[in-house]
Design a protein around this motif. Structure first.
Motif, PDB file in Angstrom:
ATOM      1  N   ASN A  90     -11.467  -7.652   0.402  1.00 18.78           N
ATOM      2  CA  ASN A  90     -10.106  -8.021   0.769  1.00 18.78           C
ATOM      3  C   ASN A  90      -9.968  -8.285   2.251  1.00 18.78           C
ATOM      4  OD1 ASN A  90      -9.220  -5.378   2.176  1.00 18.78           O
ATOM      5  ND2 ASN A  90      -9.956  -4.636   0.204  1.00 18.78           N
ATOM      6  N   TYR A  91      -8.910  -9.023   2.567  1.00 16.08           N
ATOM      7  CA  TYR A  91      -8.501  -9.232   3.958  1.00 16.08           C
ATOM      8  C   TYR A  91      -6.995  -9.000   4.044  1.00 16.08           C
ATOM      9  CZ  TYR A  91      -7.046 -11.291   8.330  1.00 16.08           C
ATOM     10  OH  TYR A  91      -6.471 -11.458   9.566  1.00 16.08           O
ATOM     11  N   GLY A  92      -6.574  -8.286   5.088  1.00 15.49           N
ATOM     12  CA  GLY A  92      -5.161  -8.009   5.276  1.00 15.49           C
ATOM     13  C   GLY A  92      -4.748  -8.189   6.724  1.00 15.49           C
ATOM     14  N   ALA A  93      -3.492  -8.539   6.916  1.00 10.85           N
ATOM     15  CA  ALA A  93      -2.920  -8.679   8.256  1.00 10.85           C
ATOM     16  C   ALA A  93      -1.565  -7.993   8.268  1.00 10.85           C
ATOM     17  CB  ALA A  93      -2.784 -10.147   8.639  1.00 10.85           C
ATOM     18  N   GLU A  94      -1.265  -7.336   9.371  1.00 10.34           N
ATOM     19  CA  GLU A  94      -0.017  -6.579   9.448  1.00 10.34           C
ATOM     20  C   GLU A  94       0.521  -6.602  10.879  1.00 10.34           C
ATOM     21  OE1 GLU A  94       0.729  -2.603   7.322  1.00 10.34           O
ATOM     22  OE2 GLU A  94       0.347  -1.991   9.404  1.00 10.34           O
ATOM     23  N   ALA A  95       1.817  -6.872  10.995  1.00  9.53           N
ATOM     24  CA  ALA A  95       2.501  -6.851  12.290  1.00  9.53           C
ATOM     25  C   ALA A  95       3.538  -5.743  12.268  1.00  9.53           C
ATOM     26  CB  ALA A  95       3.162  -8.196  12.559  1.00  9.53           C
ATOM     27  N   SER A 137     -12.693 -16.077 -16.161  1.00  8.15           N
ATOM     28  CA  SER A 137     -14.002 -15.571 -15.757  1.00  8.15           C
ATOM     29  C   SER A 137     -13.917 -14.059 -15.603  1.00  8.15           C
ATOM     30  CB  SER A 137     -14.422 -16.214 -14.429  1.00  8.15           C
ATOM     31  OG  SER A 137     -13.598 -15.732 -13.373  1.00  8.15           O
ATOM     32  N   ASN A 138     -14.999 -13.454 -15.115  1.00  5.34           N
ATOM     33  CA  ASN A 138     -15.015 -12.019 -14.843  1.00  5.34           C
ATOM     34  C   ASN A 138     -14.584 -11.699 -13.419  1.00  5.34           C
ATOM     35  OD1 ASN A 138     -15.865 -11.095 -17.390  1.00  5.34           O
ATOM     36  ND2 ASN A 138     -18.014 -11.557 -16.909  1.00  5.34           N
ATOM     37  N   TYR A 139     -14.070 -12.705 -12.707  1.00  5.78           N
ATOM     38  CA  TYR A 139     -13.619 -12.504 -11.341  1.00  5.78           C
ATOM     39  C   TYR A 139     -12.092 -12.389 -11.313  1.00  5.78           C
ATOM     40  CZ  TYR A 139     -18.355 -13.983 -10.276  1.00  5.78           C
ATOM     41  OH  TYR A 139     -19.725 -14.070 -10.229  1.00  5.78           O
ATOM     42  N   SER A 140     -11.613 -11.478 -10.502  1.00  5.20           N
ATOM     43  CA  SER A 140     -10.168 -11.243 -10.418  1.00  5.20           C
ATOM     44  C   SER A 140      -9.677 -11.544  -9.006  1.00  5.20           C
ATOM     45  CB  SER A 140      -9.835  -9.789 -10.777  1.00  5.20           C
ATOM     46  OG  SER A 140     -10.447  -8.876  -9.866  1.00  5.20           O
ATOM     47  N   GLY A 141      -8.382 -11.712  -8.888  1.00  5.04           N
ATOM     48  CA  GLY A 141      -7.780 -11.978  -7.583  1.00  5.04           C
ATOM     49  C   GLY A 141      -6.355 -11.475  -7.538  1.00  5.04           C
ATOM     50  N   SER A 142      -5.915 -11.122  -6.355  1.00  2.85           N
ATOM     51  CA  SER A 142      -4.532 -10.673  -6.184  1.00  2.85           C
ATOM     52  C   SER A 142      -4.056 -11.008  -4.780  1.00  2.85           C
ATOM     53  CB  SER A 142      -4.397  -9.164  -6.434  1.00  2.85           C
ATOM     54  OG  SER A 142      -5.087  -8.415  -5.447  1.00  2.85           O
ATOM     55  N   ILE A 143      -2.747 -11.177  -4.666  1.00  2.00           N
ATOM     56  CA  ILE A 143      -2.130 -11.420  -3.369  1.00  2.00           C
ATOM     57  C   ILE A 143      -0.861 -10.581  -3.291  1.00  2.00           C
ATOM     58  CG2 ILE A 143      -0.927 -13.471  -4.249  1.00  2.00           C
ATOM     59  CD1 ILE A 143      -1.235 -14.640  -1.378  1.00  2.00           C
ATOM     60  N   THR A 144      -0.655  -9.961  -2.149  1.00  2.35           N
ATOM     61  CA  THR A 144       0.471  -9.041  -1.954  1.00  2.35           C
ATOM     62  C   THR A 144       1.140  -9.332  -0.617  1.00  2.35           C
ATOM     63  OG1 THR A 144      -0.687  -7.309  -3.197  1.00  2.35           O
ATOM     64  CG2 THR A 144       1.153  -6.617  -1.809  1.00  2.35           C
ATOM     65  N   GLY A 145       2.457  -9.275  -0.610  1.00  3.42           N
ATOM     66  CA  GLY A 145       3.218  -9.416   0.622  1.00  3.42           C
ATOM     67  C   GLY A 145       4.282  -8.329   0.694  1.00  3.42           C
ATOM     68  N   TYR A 146       4.601  -7.898   1.895  1.00  2.00           N
ATOM     69  CA  TYR A 146       5.588  -6.823   2.038  1.00  2.00           C
ATOM     70  C   TYR A 146       6.307  -6.911   3.388  1.00  2.00           C
ATOM     71  CZ  TYR A 146       1.646  -4.715   4.572  1.00  2.00           C
ATOM     72  OH  TYR A 146       0.586  -4.500   5.430  1.00  2.00           O
ATOM     73  N   HIS A 147       7.520  -6.385   3.389  1.00  2.00           N
ATOM     74  CA  HIS A 147       8.312  -6.261   4.613  1.00  2.00           C
ATOM     75  C   HIS A 147       9.054  -4.935   4.528  1.00  2.00           C
ATOM     76  CE1 HIS A 147      10.736  -7.435   8.096  1.00  2.00           C
ATOM     77  NE2 HIS A 147      11.774  -6.938   7.434  1.00  2.00           N
ATOM     78  N   SER A 148       8.901  -4.109   5.536  1.00  2.00           N
ATOM     79  CA  SER A 148       9.480  -2.772   5.489  1.00  2.00           C
ATOM     80  C   SER A 148      10.119  -2.424   6.825  1.00  2.00           C
ATOM     81  CB  SER A 148       8.388  -1.738   5.157  1.00  2.00           C
ATOM     82  OG  SER A 148       8.903  -0.422   5.223  1.00  2.00           O
ATOM     83  N   THR A 183       5.597  -6.023   8.718  1.00  2.00           N
ATOM     84  CA  THR A 183       5.465  -7.193   7.860  1.00  2.00           C
ATOM     85  C   THR A 183       3.986  -7.495   7.685  1.00  2.00           C
ATOM     86  OG1 THR A 183       7.547  -8.099   8.694  1.00  2.00           O
ATOM     87  CG2 THR A 183       6.074  -9.617   7.553  1.00  2.00           C
ATOM     88  N   GLY A 184       3.563  -7.695   6.437  1.00  2.00           N
ATOM     89  CA  GLY A 184       2.142  -7.940   6.241  1.00  2.00           C
ATOM     90  C   GLY A 184       1.821  -8.463   4.858  1.00  2.00           C
ATOM     91  N   GLY A 185       0.536  -8.644   4.621  1.00  2.00           N
ATOM     92  CA  GLY A 185       0.075  -9.135   3.344  1.00  2.00           C
ATOM     93  C   GLY A 185      -1.413  -8.896   3.185  1.00  2.00           C
ATOM     94  N   ASP A 239      12.927  -1.916   2.155  1.00  2.00           N
ATOM     95  CA  ASP A 239      11.575  -2.294   1.755  1.00  2.00           C
ATOM     96  C   ASP A 239      11.602  -3.412   0.721  1.00  2.00           C
ATOM     97  OD1 ASP A 239      10.696  -0.289   3.374  1.00  2.00           O
ATOM     98  OD2 ASP A 239      10.269   1.126   1.763  1.00  2.00           O
ATOM     99  N   PHE A 240      10.718  -4.392   0.904  1.00  2.00           N
ATOM    100  CA  PHE A 240      10.573  -5.483  -0.067  1.00  2.00           C
ATOM    101  C   PHE A 240       9.087  -5.724  -0.297  1.00  2.00           C
ATOM    102  CE2 PHE A 240      10.002  -9.958  -1.177  1.00  2.00           C
ATOM    103  CZ  PHE A 240      10.832 -10.048  -2.286  1.00  2.00           C
ATOM    104  N   ASN A 241       8.677  -5.763  -1.589  1.00  2.00           N
ATOM    105  CA  ASN A 241       7.278  -5.981  -1.942  1.00  2.00           C
ATOM    106  C   ASN A 241       7.185  -7.008  -3.070  1.00  2.00           C
ATOM    107  OD1 ASN A 241       5.684  -3.547  -0.568  1.00  2.00           O
ATOM    108  ND2 ASN A 241       7.634  -2.766  -1.319  1.00  2.00           N
ATOM    109  N   VAL A 242       6.197  -7.884  -2.986  1.00  2.00           N
ATOM    110  CA  VAL A 242       5.947  -8.844  -4.051  1.00  2.00           C
ATOM    111  C   VAL A 242       4.432  -8.953  -4.231  1.00  2.00           C
ATOM    112  CG1 VAL A 242       5.982 -10.780  -2.428  1.00  2.00           C
ATOM    113  CG2 VAL A 242       6.355 -11.201  -4.873  1.00  2.00           C
TER     114      VAL A 242
END
Length: 336
Positions: free
Chosen positions: A186-191, A139-150, A165-167, A126-129
């Protein structure tokens, strides 16, 4: 520090330091009438950051002039943040393996959060970042991005092998009228590619014309509503945390399945007693009573993603853990 002036029992801020995003930790703005409740909440917000030594000193109150005005100053001492963790593990679900990771909740000294985690074992890889900015452009707005491979091979219940594999990308914004509630979009994609053995080897929805295993794809949009009043993080002693999440998969988004999935959690904490120290300063050992509950619902057919998206309880290695019952033995259809 924060300086406020008191006049005839009414306190107004005449100076607020530091500038930038840290100002949002204080529940005051220049010209506000002082509120003891908001002062305590501001004190707790600073402590919850985890950037300073705790317990924080009590605010320093000093007379300002002969008219009864006073200055109130918060004093904090910054501590080291971030950690590197590594080690070895052995278990039925992972086999013999190891892990290494880096986590920094105050990246660049600007409250950004970054983490990298890698776990390698006999049955898993497993690898996650991830990277999070809790205040985009201050500002008062937040954001995040995540990627992973398992890559996993589950021997339990002969599930079989899968490679995922996804993010995900997510944006958060405050809910009007509440300092403690945020909405995340949020939006996510996973294969996912399944092996030919075990339970996942029977999935035929992701095979090519030659009958060979192919990649399944999942495209998701979602929304999460969070309400968080916890105090004393990362080990809360008071407050509640409530979250409701909705995900919509497939349809116009494309992918190998079309369904919607809803989950929710509630955690409540209350300090029953404090052993030693000074409770007013947050020192001593608190005795905390906690109550947690979780729920989930799925509508539609998750298709080839039923292994990770459908709900089942039992065991402690996979799915929703429940000691004393076999893996996947309790489902919405009853005990299997």
């Amino acid at each position: 520090g924060m300086l406020v002036a008191v006049t005839a029992g009414r306190v107004k801020i005449y100076r607020l330091l530091p500038t930038g995003r840290s100002v949002t930790l204080f529940l005051f703005v220049p010209g506000d009438v002082f509120s003891k409740t908001r002062l305590i909440q501001s004190y707790q917000n600073i402590a919850n950051l985890g950037f300073f030594d705790t317990p924080l000193p009590e605010p320093d109150v000093q007379p300002s002039d002969a008219e009864g005005d006073v200055n109130i100053t918060f004093k904090v001492k910054e501590k080291r943040t971030g950690n590197i963790n590594f080690g070895a593990s052995v278990g039925q679900g992972t086999g013999l393996g190891g892990f290494i990771g880096f986590d920094q909740p105050n990246l660049f000294g600007k409250c950004k959060k970054g983490s990298i985690q890698w776990q390698k074992g006999q049955y898993i890889n497993d690898f996650n970042v991830s990277y999070t900015d809790p205040a985009i452009l201050e500002s008062n707005y937040s954001g995040s991005i995540t990627g992973y491979h398992s890559q996993s091979r589950f021997t339990i219940q002969n599930i079989g092998q899968s490679t995922t594999t996804g993010g995900q990308i997510q944006f958060g914004l405050p809910v009007a009228g509440s300092r403690y509630t945020r909405l995340f979009l949020n939006y996510g994609a996973e294969a996912v590619k399944y092996g030919s053995d075990g339970l996942v080897g029977t999935i035929s929805a992701c095979t090519n014309k030659a009958g060979q295993s192919s990649t399944c794809f999942r495209s998701t949009v979602g929304a999460t509503l969070d309400h968080d009043t916890r105090i004393g993080m990362p080990f809360p002693t008071e407050g509640v945390y409530e979250t409701v999440n909705a995900q919509f998969n497939g349809g116009p988004l494309g992918g190998s399945a079309r369904y919607s999935r809803y989950t929710g959690e509630m955690h409540s904490y209350a300090t029953m007693a404090t052993l030693g120290g000074n409770p007013a300063q947050g020192s001593g050992m608190p005795v905390v009573l906690g109550l947690s509950t979780r729920w989930g619902a799925l509508f539609g057919d998750p298709g080839p993603f039923f292994v990770s998206q459908a709900f089942a309880m039992g065991g402690v290695q996979y799915g929703e853990p429940l000691r004393g019952y076999p893996e996947f033995s309790i489902t919405p259809q009853g005990y299997i």
